[in-house]
Write a protein that holds these residues in place. Structure first.
Motif, PDB file in Angstrom:
ATOM      1  N   THR A  41      12.745 -11.262 -21.689  1.00 39.07           N
ATOM      2  CA  THR A  41      13.377 -10.476 -22.743  1.00 39.07           C
ATOM      3  C   THR A  41      12.576  -9.222 -23.057  1.00 39.07           C
ATOM      4  OG1 THR A  41      14.243 -12.536 -23.689  1.00 39.07           O
ATOM      5  CG2 THR A  41      14.343 -10.569 -25.052  1.00 39.07           C
ATOM      6  N   GLN A  42      11.268  -9.343 -23.138  1.00 40.44           N
ATOM      7  CA  GLN A  42      10.424  -8.181 -23.403  1.00 40.44           C
ATOM      8  C   GLN A  42      10.573  -7.131 -22.312  1.00 40.44           C
ATOM      9  OE1 GLN A  42       6.552 -10.028 -23.779  1.00 40.44           O
ATOM     10  NE2 GLN A  42       6.685 -10.115 -26.014  1.00 40.44           N
ATOM     11  N   THR A  43      10.670  -7.574 -21.074  1.00 39.47           N
ATOM     12  CA  THR A  43      10.839  -6.642 -19.962  1.00 39.47           C
ATOM     13  C   THR A  43      12.171  -5.916 -20.065  1.00 39.47           C
ATOM     14  OG1 THR A  43       9.479  -8.018 -18.508  1.00 39.47           O
ATOM     15  CG2 THR A  43      10.954  -6.446 -17.443  1.00 39.47           C
ATOM     16  N   ALA A  44      13.216  -6.651 -20.398  1.00 37.98           N
ATOM     17  CA  ALA A  44      14.543  -6.049 -20.544  1.00 37.98           C
ATOM     18  C   ALA A  44      14.562  -5.038 -21.687  1.00 37.98           C
ATOM     19  CB  ALA A  44      15.584  -7.138 -20.784  1.00 37.98           C
ATOM     20  N   ILE A  45      13.891  -5.358 -22.786  1.00 38.45           N
ATOM     21  CA  ILE A  45      13.820  -4.433 -23.911  1.00 38.45           C
ATOM     22  C   ILE A  45      13.101  -3.155 -23.504  1.00 38.45           C
ATOM     23  CG2 ILE A  45      12.727  -4.053 -26.166  1.00 38.45           C
ATOM     24  CD1 ILE A  45      13.361  -6.965 -26.839  1.00 38.45           C
ATOM     25  N   GLY A  46      12.034  -3.291 -22.739  1.00 41.51           N
ATOM     26  CA  GLY A  46      11.304  -2.118 -22.264  1.00 41.51           C
ATOM     27  C   GLY A  46      12.182  -1.199 -21.435  1.00 41.51           C
ATOM     28  N   LEU A  47      13.012  -1.788 -20.582  1.00 41.20           N
ATOM     29  CA  LEU A  47      13.937  -0.991 -19.776  1.00 41.20           C
ATOM     30  C   LEU A  47      14.960  -0.285 -20.658  1.00 41.20           C
ATOM     31  CD1 LEU A  47      14.602  -3.473 -16.819  1.00 41.20           C
ATOM     32  CD2 LEU A  47      13.326  -1.323 -16.712  1.00 41.20           C
ATOM     33  N   ALA A  48      15.486  -1.015 -21.649  1.00 42.44           N
ATOM     34  CA  ALA A  48      16.501  -0.446 -22.538  1.00 42.44           C
ATOM     35  C   ALA A  48      15.921   0.661 -23.413  1.00 42.44           C
ATOM     36  CB  ALA A  48      17.110  -1.541 -23.406  1.00 42.44           C
ATOM     37  N   ASP A  49      14.690   0.499 -23.865  1.00 37.66           N
ATOM     38  CA  ASP A  49      14.063   1.518 -24.702  1.00 37.66           C
ATOM     39  C   ASP A  49      13.922   2.841 -23.951  1.00 37.66           C
ATOM     40  OD1 ASP A  49      13.846  -0.172 -26.858  1.00 37.66           O
ATOM     41  OD2 ASP A  49      11.736  -0.670 -26.504  1.00 37.66           O
ATOM     42  N   ILE A  50      13.747   2.763 -22.639  1.00 38.42           N
ATOM     43  CA  ILE A  50      13.564   3.969 -21.833  1.00 38.42           C
ATOM     44  C   ILE A  50      14.902   4.538 -21.363  1.00 38.42           C
ATOM     45  CG2 ILE A  50      12.623   4.878 -19.671  1.00 38.42           C
ATOM     46  CD1 ILE A  50      10.370   2.808 -19.951  1.00 38.42           C
ATOM     47  N   LEU A  82      21.328 -12.429 -21.944  1.00 38.20           N
ATOM     48  CA  LEU A  82      20.075 -11.684 -22.004  1.00 38.20           C
ATOM     49  C   LEU A  82      20.123 -10.641 -23.119  1.00 38.20           C
ATOM     50  CD1 LEU A  82      17.307 -10.894 -20.936  1.00 38.20           C
ATOM     51  CD2 LEU A  82      18.436  -9.486 -19.189  1.00 38.20           C
ATOM     52  N   VAL A  83      21.251  -9.960 -23.248  1.00 33.83           N
ATOM     53  CA  VAL A  83      21.393  -8.962 -24.306  1.00 33.83           C
ATOM     54  C   VAL A  83      21.291  -9.620 -25.686  1.00 33.83           C
ATOM     55  CG1 VAL A  83      22.970  -7.319 -25.399  1.00 33.83           C
ATOM     56  CG2 VAL A  83      22.710  -7.336 -22.903  1.00 33.83           C
ATOM     57  N   ALA A  84      21.856 -10.815 -25.822  1.00 36.56           N
ATOM     58  CA  ALA A  84      21.755 -11.542 -27.095  1.00 36.56           C
ATOM     59  C   ALA A  84      20.291 -11.809 -27.435  1.00 36.56           C
ATOM     60  CB  ALA A  84      22.531 -12.852 -27.014  1.00 36.56           C
ATOM     61  N   LEU A  85      19.509 -12.203 -26.441  1.00 38.87           N
ATOM     62  CA  LEU A  85      18.079 -12.428 -26.655  1.00 38.87           C
ATOM     63  C   LEU A  85      17.361 -11.128 -26.987  1.00 38.87           C
ATOM     64  CD1 LEU A  85      17.392 -14.849 -23.661  1.00 38.87           C
ATOM     65  CD2 LEU A  85      17.294 -15.465 -26.085  1.00 38.87           C
ATOM     66  N   MET A  89      15.160 -10.367 -30.416  1.00 36.80           N
ATOM     67  CA  MET A  89      13.738 -10.051 -30.314  1.00 36.80           C
ATOM     68  C   MET A  89      13.454  -8.650 -30.837  1.00 36.80           C
ATOM     69  SD  MET A  89      11.146 -10.095 -27.016  1.00 36.80           S
ATOM     70  CE  MET A  89      11.099 -11.895 -26.916  1.00 36.80           C
ATOM     71  N   ALA A  90      14.339  -7.704 -30.545  1.00 30.35           N
ATOM     72  CA  ALA A  90      14.139  -6.327 -31.008  1.00 30.35           C
ATOM     73  C   ALA A  90      14.232  -6.230 -32.533  1.00 30.35           C
ATOM     74  CB  ALA A  90      15.159  -5.394 -30.360  1.00 30.35           C
ATOM     75  N   MET A  91      15.129  -7.009 -33.112  1.00 27.77           N
ATOM     76  CA  MET A  91      15.232  -7.019 -34.577  1.00 27.77           C
ATOM     77  C   MET A  91      13.951  -7.540 -35.200  1.00 27.77           C
ATOM     78  SD  MET A  91      18.225  -5.858 -35.537  1.00 27.77           S
ATOM     79  CE  MET A  91      18.243  -6.412 -37.241  1.00 27.77           C
ATOM     80  N   GLY A  92      13.385  -8.589 -34.630  1.00 36.39           N
ATOM     81  CA  GLY A  92      12.151  -9.144 -35.139  1.00 36.39           C
ATOM     82  C   GLY A  92      12.326  -9.841 -36.475  1.00 36.39           C
ATOM     83  N   GLU A  93      11.242 -10.362 -36.995  1.00 35.44           N
ATOM     84  CA  GLU A  93      11.277 -11.021 -38.291  1.00 35.44           C
ATOM     85  C   GLU A  93      11.571  -9.991 -39.388  1.00 35.44           C
ATOM     86  OE1 GLU A  93      11.113 -14.058 -39.182  1.00 35.44           O
ATOM     87  OE2 GLU A  93      10.406 -15.120 -37.396  1.00 35.44           O
ATOM     88  N   VAL A 135      27.085 -13.680 -30.848  1.00 31.70           N
ATOM     89  CA  VAL A 135      26.344 -14.686 -31.604  1.00 31.70           C
ATOM     90  C   VAL A 135      25.104 -14.038 -32.224  1.00 31.70           C
ATOM     91  CG1 VAL A 135      25.097 -16.864 -31.481  1.00 31.70           C
ATOM     92  CG2 VAL A 135      27.129 -16.505 -30.074  1.00 31.70           C
ATOM     93  N   MET A 136      24.933 -14.208 -33.514  1.00 32.22           N
ATOM     94  CA  MET A 136      23.728 -13.713 -34.172  1.00 32.22           C
ATOM     95  C   MET A 136      22.579 -14.684 -33.955  1.00 32.22           C
ATOM     96  SD  MET A 136      25.251 -12.353 -37.816  1.00 32.22           S
ATOM     97  CE  MET A 136      23.651 -11.797 -38.394  1.00 32.22           C
ATOM     98  N   GLY A 137      21.400 -14.145 -33.734  1.00 28.98           N
ATOM     99  CA  GLY A 137      20.222 -14.975 -33.553  1.00 28.98           C
ATOM    100  C   GLY A 137      19.510 -15.207 -34.876  1.00 28.98           C
ATOM    101  N   PRO A 138      18.488 -16.050 -34.878  1.00 31.53           N
ATOM    102  CA  PRO A 138      17.768 -16.385 -36.109  1.00 31.53           C
ATOM    103  C   PRO A 138      17.071 -15.199 -36.758  1.00 31.53           C
ATOM    104  CG  PRO A 138      16.672 -17.314 -34.172  1.00 31.53           C
ATOM    105  CD  PRO A 138      18.009 -16.834 -33.723  1.00 31.53           C
ATOM    106  N   HIS A 139      16.534 -14.268 -35.963  1.00 32.40           N
ATOM    107  CA  HIS A 139      15.898 -13.099 -36.560  1.00 32.40           C
ATOM    108  C   HIS A 139      16.932 -12.217 -37.255  1.00 32.40           C
ATOM    109  CE1 HIS A 139      12.248 -13.337 -33.627  1.00 32.40           C
ATOM    110  NE2 HIS A 139      12.033 -14.003 -34.738  1.00 32.40           N
ATOM    111  N   GLU A 140      18.026 -11.953 -36.557  1.00 31.71           N
ATOM    112  CA  GLU A 140      19.052 -11.086 -37.139  1.00 31.71           C
ATOM    113  C   GLU A 140      19.645 -11.718 -38.395  1.00 31.71           C
ATOM    114  OE1 GLU A 140      23.040  -8.584 -35.829  1.00 31.71           O
ATOM    115  OE2 GLU A 140      22.216 -10.109 -34.484  1.00 31.71           O
TER     116      GLU A 140
END
Length: 249
Positions: A41-50, A82-85, A89-93, A135-140
């Motif tokens: 998930t962190q790797t995917a977020i890095g790609l999306a951020d760029i 993967l996008v749901a994850l 994760m991007a939203m965070g606590e 689906v909303m995750g626990p952080h969101e």
């Protein structure tokens, strides 16, 4: 029977529910895995951020991790999951309210809005990722919990509290979307209203008589009466309206 009802509610998003809420973390059989959902998930977020959400694919993420695409499927069924994850994760606590005293729902909600705006600023691709049924995750969901908690003692009904949070978050997303449309990271994105005024000025050349109200507003903005204050202005007016409504209740 309860399980059947859950499946009927989430339909083909059941895989996202399991990943976000079911605690699935690694394959149940085989040797100790070299991958993890967090790392993927962190790797995917890095790609999306760029490169935005379009830069994310199972193949691309696998290549970044130096694994095969099939290796990822042992952890994540597909890109939608993967996008749901990634979203969660991007939203965070959700952050603790900052700068608000006890009982200061307005200060708490304003701080919440500022933190949410900062999340969209760090991860602009979230604006397109959160559109549509999902689906909303626990952080969101935790972000919603924090905003509702700020309104708990206002006397608003549960439905009114949810509506208030929806209006505030909608304003934050709308302003963030304007910045994205101006080009994230560019000078135009940093001053979206100034860029929009410049564009309108160019369009109004020779046409101000046809659009006199627009011409007058743009001229006033150019004179410095208001510059890049839509975020602040909109949020304050929303909070003013809520405060008046709470007082009437």
């Amino acid at each position: 029977m309860a399980g059947d009802e859950k499946i009927s509610v989430f339909g083909d998003q059941a895989g996202s529910v399991e990943l976000l809420w079911g605690g699935r973390g690694r394959p149940s059989r085989g040797p100790k895995p070299a991958l993890s959902l967090e790392r993927i998930t962190q790797t995917a977020i890095g790609l999306a951020d760029i490169g935005g959400l379009g830069a994310v694919s199972m193949q691309r993420v696998a290549a970044e991790l130096d694994f095969t695409k099939m290796s990822l499927y042992r952890y994540v069924p597909g890109k939608s999951e993967l996008v749901a994850l990634m979203i969660d994760m991007a939203m965070g606590e959700p952050p603790e309210p900052a700068g608000a005293t006890a009982g200061d729902w307005r200060g708490a909600l304003r701080g919440w809005a500022e933190e949410l705006a900062a999340v969209f600023d760090r991860h602009p691709w979230l604006l397109s990722a959160i559109v549509g049924p999902r689906v909303m995750g626990p952080h969101e969901l935790g972000w919603t919990e924090r905003a509702l908690a700020a309104l708990a003692d206002t006397g608003l009904t549960g439905g009114e509290q949810l509506d208030a949070v929806t209006v505030v978050s909608g304003h934050i997303r709308a302003i963030a979307q304007v910045s994205v449309s101006m080009g994230v990271g560019s000078a135009r994105a940093k001053e979206p209203e100034a860029a929009m005024s410049a564009a309108l000025n160019e369009l109004l050349v020779g046409r101000s008589e046809r659009f006199p109200a627009v011409a007058a507003a743009v001229a006033d903005t150019a004179a410095g009466a208001s510059r890049d204050q839509a975020w602040e202005f909109g949020l304050e007016r929303i909070l003013d309206g809520l405060e008046a409504y709470v007082a009437r209740r």
